[in-house]
Design a protein around this motif. Structure first.
Motif, PDB file in Angstrom:
ATOM      1  N   ILE A 141      10.238  -0.559  -4.780  1.00 33.47           N
ATOM      2  CA  ILE A 141       8.820  -1.076  -4.298  1.00 33.47           C
ATOM      3  C   ILE A 141       7.790  -0.123  -5.485  1.00 33.47           C
ATOM      4  CG2 ILE A 141       7.027  -1.216  -2.890  1.00 33.47           C
ATOM      5  CD1 ILE A 141       9.253  -2.289  -0.975  1.00 33.47           C
ATOM      6  N   SER A 142       8.159   0.918  -5.527  1.00 34.31           N
ATOM      7  CA  SER A 142       7.790   2.083  -6.113  1.00 34.31           C
ATOM      8  C   SER A 142       7.912   2.426  -7.271  1.00 34.31           C
ATOM      9  CB  SER A 142       8.501   3.588  -5.636  1.00 34.31           C
ATOM     10  OG  SER A 142       8.630   3.392  -4.849  1.00 34.31           O
ATOM     11  N   LEU A 199       9.497  13.346  -2.890  1.00 34.80           N
ATOM     12  CA  LEU A 199      10.411  13.103  -3.487  1.00 34.80           C
ATOM     13  C   LEU A 199      10.490  14.534  -4.302  1.00 34.80           C
ATOM     14  CD1 LEU A 199       9.404   9.868  -4.994  1.00 34.80           C
ATOM     15  CD2 LEU A 199      10.928  10.451  -4.301  1.00 34.80           C
ATOM     16  N   LYS A 200       9.942  15.614  -4.440  1.00 31.49           N
ATOM     17  CA  LYS A 200       9.578  16.383  -5.307  1.00 31.49           C
ATOM     18  C   LYS A 200      10.724  17.998  -3.681  1.00 31.49           C
ATOM     19  CE  LYS A 200       5.203  17.107  -7.666  1.00 31.49           C
ATOM     20  NZ  LYS A 200       4.083  17.203  -7.692  1.00 31.49           N
ATOM     21  N   LYS A 201      10.246  17.221  -2.731  1.00 36.44           N
ATOM     22  CA  LYS A 201      11.831  18.118  -1.899  1.00 36.44           C
ATOM     23  C   LYS A 201      12.526  17.866  -1.755  1.00 36.44           C
ATOM     24  CE  LYS A 201       7.254  19.632   1.056  1.00 36.44           C
ATOM     25  NZ  LYS A 201       6.820  18.827   1.880  1.00 36.44           N
ATOM     26  N   GLY A 202      12.824  16.741  -2.093  1.00 34.40           N
ATOM     27  CA  GLY A 202      14.324  16.156  -2.164  1.00 34.40           C
ATOM     28  C   GLY A 202      14.922  15.118  -1.506  1.00 34.40           C
ATOM     29  N   ALA A 203      13.817  14.110  -0.986  1.00 35.79           N
ATOM     30  CA  ALA A 203      13.778  13.007  -0.540  1.00 35.79           C
ATOM     31  C   ALA A 203      14.279  11.066  -1.101  1.00 35.79           C
ATOM     32  CB  ALA A 203      12.466  12.446   0.633  1.00 35.79           C
ATOM     33  N   GLN A 204      15.219  10.633  -0.668  1.00 34.80           N
ATOM     34  CA  GLN A 204      16.223  10.081  -1.667  1.00 34.80           C
ATOM     35  C   GLN A 204      16.079   8.453  -0.684  1.00 34.80           C
ATOM     36  OE1 GLN A 204      18.096  10.109  -3.618  1.00 34.80           O
ATOM     37  NE2 GLN A 204      17.587  12.014  -3.334  1.00 34.80           N
ATOM     38  N   PRO A 205      14.639   7.478  -1.925  1.00 32.16           N
ATOM     39  CA  PRO A 205      14.208   6.514  -1.184  1.00 32.16           C
ATOM     40  C   PRO A 205      15.688   5.540  -0.702  1.00 32.16           C
ATOM     41  CG  PRO A 205      13.697   6.980  -3.656  1.00 32.16           C
ATOM     42  CD  PRO A 205      14.639   8.164  -3.145  1.00 32.16           C
ATOM     43  N   THR A 206      15.386   5.077  -0.453  1.00 32.28           N
ATOM     44  CA  THR A 206      16.572   3.320  -0.607  1.00 32.28           C
ATOM     45  C   THR A 206      16.212   2.985  -1.523  1.00 32.28           C
ATOM     46  OG1 THR A 206      15.089   1.939   1.116  1.00 32.28           O
ATOM     47  CG2 THR A 206      16.857   3.386   2.284  1.00 32.28           C
ATOM     48  N   ARG A 207      17.470   1.436  -2.217  1.00 28.31           N
ATOM     49  CA  ARG A 207      16.582   0.812  -3.235  1.00 28.31           C
ATOM     50  C   ARG A 207      15.692  -0.359  -3.508  1.00 28.31           C
ATOM     51  NH1 ARG A 207      22.040  -2.239  -3.204  1.00 28.31           N
ATOM     52  NH2 ARG A 207      22.820  -0.943  -3.858  1.00 28.31           N
ATOM     53  N   ILE A 225       5.346   4.768  -9.937  1.00 26.43           N
ATOM     54  CA  ILE A 225       5.197   6.506  -9.509  1.00 26.43           C
ATOM     55  C   ILE A 225       6.112   7.143 -10.083  1.00 26.43           C
ATOM     56  CG2 ILE A 225       6.645   7.459  -6.952  1.00 26.43           C
ATOM     57  CD1 ILE A 225       5.236   5.879  -5.288  1.00 26.43           C
ATOM     58  N   PHE A 226       7.302   6.730 -10.747  1.00 31.17           N
ATOM     59  CA  PHE A 226       8.524   7.361 -11.393  1.00 31.17           C
ATOM     60  C   PHE A 226       8.070   7.853 -12.759  1.00 31.17           C
ATOM     61  CE2 PHE A 226      11.384   5.291  -7.826  1.00 31.17           C
ATOM     62  CZ  PHE A 226      11.524   5.893  -7.389  1.00 31.17           C
ATOM     63  N   TYR A 249       1.109  -0.821   0.056  1.00 35.98           N
ATOM     64  CA  TYR A 249      -0.277   0.086   0.141  1.00 35.98           C
ATOM     65  C   TYR A 249       0.897   1.512  -0.249  1.00 35.98           C
ATOM     66  CZ  TYR A 249      -2.460   3.745   1.331  1.00 35.98           C
ATOM     67  OH  TYR A 249      -2.795   5.117   1.805  1.00 35.98           O
ATOM     68  N   LEU A 250       0.474   2.644  -0.843  1.00 36.08           N
ATOM     69  CA  LEU A 250       1.425   3.614  -1.218  1.00 36.08           C
ATOM     70  C   LEU A 250       0.400   4.584  -1.161  1.00 36.08           C
ATOM     71  CD1 LEU A 250       4.174   2.261  -3.345  1.00 36.08           C
ATOM     72  CD2 LEU A 250       4.217   2.370  -1.505  1.00 36.08           C
ATOM     73  N   ASN A 251       0.816   5.796   0.014  1.00 39.10           N
ATOM     74  CA  ASN A 251       0.357   7.043  -0.039  1.00 39.10           C
ATOM     75  C   ASN A 251       0.819   7.804  -1.087  1.00 39.10           C
ATOM     76  OD1 ASN A 251      -0.529   9.873   0.314  1.00 39.10           O
ATOM     77  ND2 ASN A 251      -0.798   9.129   2.296  1.00 39.10           N
ATOM     78  N   LEU A 252       0.614   7.799  -2.505  1.00 41.43           N
ATOM     79  CA  LEU A 252       1.244   8.464  -3.806  1.00 41.43           C
ATOM     80  C   LEU A 252       1.304   9.543  -3.853  1.00 41.43           C
ATOM     81  CD1 LEU A 252      -0.600   6.469  -6.544  1.00 41.43           C
ATOM     82  CD2 LEU A 252       2.105   5.707  -5.431  1.00 41.43           C
TER      83      LEU A 252
END
Length: 88
Positions: free
Chosen positions: A70-71, A57-65, A76-77, A47-50
């Motif tokens: 999953i995203s 992500l727009k604010k610059g957060a970096q997802p882990t691998r 999402i991308f 479950y993802l809160n898109l």
């Protein structure tokens, strides 16, 4: 710096994970900024809160691998790149 990463929950041998936005200096079970999703590897449920993920992500957060993978499966991308083209 903020990262999107997995936070382990559940019991022994039956782990489930929350996808959280968390400061990089915090430990894995540390205090998160916001819960943005849920992942159960046993039943392969996600479950993802898109809107929340896209905002981080727009604010610059970096997802882990793992969160990136999953995203990516959730698309999402592609949605993020569509929003960028609409703005230009």
């Amino acid at each position: 710096m903020v990262k999107l990463r997995l936070k382990r929950c559940g019991r022994k041998q039956r782990a489930v994970y929350r996808i959280v936005a968390i400061d990089v200096r915090s430990r894995r079970e540390g205090r998160d900024l916001r819960k943005v999703g849920f992942y159960d590897p046993i039943t392969n449920q996600t479950y993802l809160n898109l809107p929340a993920i896209l905002d981080f992500l727009k604010k610059g957060a970096q997802p882990t691998r793992t969160v990136h993978d999953i995203s990516k499966k959730a698309g999402i991308f592609t949605e993020l790149s569509l929003n960028k083209t609409k703005l230009n």
